[in-house]
Design a protein around this motif. Structure first.
Motif, PDB file in Angstrom:
ATOM      1  N   PRO A 300       0.825  -1.223   0.000  1.00 51.28           N
ATOM      2  CA  PRO A 300       0.000   0.000   0.000  1.00 51.28           C
ATOM      3  C   PRO A 300       0.855   1.269   0.000  1.00 51.28           C
ATOM      4  N   GLY A 301       0.535   2.179  -0.912  1.00 50.84           N
ATOM      5  CA  GLY A 301       1.282   3.426  -0.979  1.00 50.84           C
ATOM      6  C   GLY A 301       2.699   3.268  -1.472  1.00 50.84           C
ATOM      7  N   ASN A 302       3.022   2.064  -1.968  1.00 48.57           N
ATOM      8  CA  ASN A 302       4.385   1.786  -2.459  1.00 48.57           C
ATOM      9  C   ASN A 302       5.429   2.166  -1.405  1.00 48.57           C
ATOM     10  N   ASN A 303       5.126   1.781  -0.145  1.00 51.38           N
ATOM     11  CA  ASN A 303       5.981   2.192   0.976  1.00 51.38           C
ATOM     12  C   ASN A 303       7.069   1.181   1.314  1.00 51.38           C
ATOM     13  N   GLY A 304       7.194   0.137   0.512  1.00 53.68           N
ATOM     14  CA  GLY A 304       8.243  -0.853   0.742  1.00 53.68           C
ATOM     15  C   GLY A 304       7.889  -1.921   1.743  1.00 53.68           C
ATOM     16  N   VAL A 305       6.692  -1.860   2.319  1.00 51.07           N
ATOM     17  CA  VAL A 305       6.256  -2.869   3.291  1.00 51.07           C
ATOM     18  C   VAL A 305       5.312  -3.839   2.590  1.00 51.07           C
TER      19      VAL A 305
END
Length: 375
Positions: A300-305
């Motif tokens: 989600p949100g390309n946050n790396g998680v």
């Protein structure tokens, strides 16, 4: 005429190569060693990723492997935590260390970290870990740095610890409660074999990667090991006679011959994977496993998680969240693809396997996500 291979075949073959489809009943260290190195950013997820590949082992078994030095965690490549055996760690660390350290120079200037600072921190860490139990929590290690005149605020302490791990001085080993302690690698897991020279190490790592992760491309290997394409191509060429090559849409994929021979391509499967699992993160091109339309649901949100995933026949079809209680684990599976009745039963069985691993029953709730383009 040879078989015509498709993207869907890649996903299922990778399930078999990574021993997710038919996990052998073996000890955790053997499972990790077979994978060469496994993503280790999320510790609870790392434990399940290992357990998933050991058959009937439990979380306690995996923790014991860390507590005895059979497995460690460190940053062998890409600046990312991985679980691996001490011998493999020593072999991989030098392969991309120079490129990684060079990429951090600007950040280290911002943090005021010099070569002299790293040397001072190394001496302090070695002294601090050479007394008492020989293990320090993150907080205790940072206190040792501070006492030696090395500030730890603002990510400085993390970068200093990272550099000491890159040098092979430190690694994460035994547990202190739910946290892994820092230890001196050579004291905690003494070297038992000679580290091969660079060319031999590159070839060895290439062979092990393609055998455990194939079908995979040279570009996948270069990204995974953080190598130049030149090094990746030459090491792949050196061991190509030990692998099969399949063509998918004009791209060559290396894979172990026995994976092709033994994978039941028609047998359906449902598995539940932790976040950051190698099935998804072991490749620079993840399209064979994850439909790009669903990427935002996994990260989600390309946050790396990366969220934990539900996988059907090697393809990501949903995510899942867990909440631990004293005597059970509450799990919510969020699906963006409708499952067949058989797959629904297999999903329940997959979470029962996870519950057995955790030593707690799973209370499962399944919800459907309405997403544009989902099918």
């Amino acid at each position: 005429m040879g078989r015509s291979w498709k993207q869907s075949d890649i996903a299922r073959l990778r399930l078999h190569a990574q021993e997710i489809l038919t996990a052998a009943e073996r000890d955790p260290a053997a499972a990790v060693d077979a994978m060469t190195a496994m993503q280790g950013q999320d510790l609870p997820g790392t434990l399940w990723a290992i357990g998933l590949r050991t058959g009937a082992r439990t979380e306690a078994d995996v923790r014991d492997a860390f507590d005895t030095g059979a497995i460690v965690r460190s940053w062998p490549m890409r600046g990312t935590l991985h679980a691996l055996t001490p011998g493999t760690l020593r072999m991989i660390l030098p392969l991309s260390r120079d490129r990684l350290v060079t990429s951090l120079r600007a950040r280290h200037r911002e943090l005021g970290i010099t070569a002299s600072d790293i040397a001072d921190a190394a001496r302090a860490a070695e002294a601090g870990l050479s007394t008492g139990s020989g293990r320090l929590s993150r907080t205790e290690l940072f206190a040792v740095f501070e006492a030696a005149g090395q500030p730890t605020a603002g990510q400085r302490g993390s970068h200093v610890a990272f550099m000491l791990a890159q040098s092979g001085l430190l690694c994460l080993g035994p547990f202190i409660g739910k946290e892994q302690a820092f230890v001196l690698l050579d004291d905690w897991a003494p070297m038992t074999t000679t580290v091969p020279d660079r060319d031999e190490a590159l070839a060895t790592v290439a062979l092990r990667y393609f055998r455990s992760h194939g079908p995979a491309t040279v570009a996948d290997f270069a990204w995974w090991a953080r190598l130049t394409l030149t090094d990746a191509r030459s090491s792949a060429a050196a061991i190509s006679d030990q692998l099969s090559v399949i063509d998918v849409d004009g791209t060559d994929y290396f894979v172990a011959p026995e994976v092709i021979e033994n994978t039941p391509l028609a047998k359906p499967s449902v598995r539940v994977l932790p976040g950051f699992d190698e099935l998804l993160l072991g490749y620079t091109d993840r399209s064979a496993v994850l439909d790009p339309r669903h990427s935002a649901l996994i990260v989600p949100g390309n946050n790396g998680v990366f969220k934990a995933t539900v996988v059907v026949n090697g393809h990501v079809v949903g995510t899942w969240l867990r909440r631990d209680r004293a005597k059970a684990v509450d799990v919510t599976a969020q699906l963006f693809q409708q499952l067949s009745p058989t797959q629904e039963r297999d999903l329940v069985a997959a979470f029962e396997q996870y519950g057995t691993f955790r030593g707690k029953p799973v209370e499962l709730k399944v919800v459907s996500l309405e997403t544009s383009g989902a099918h």
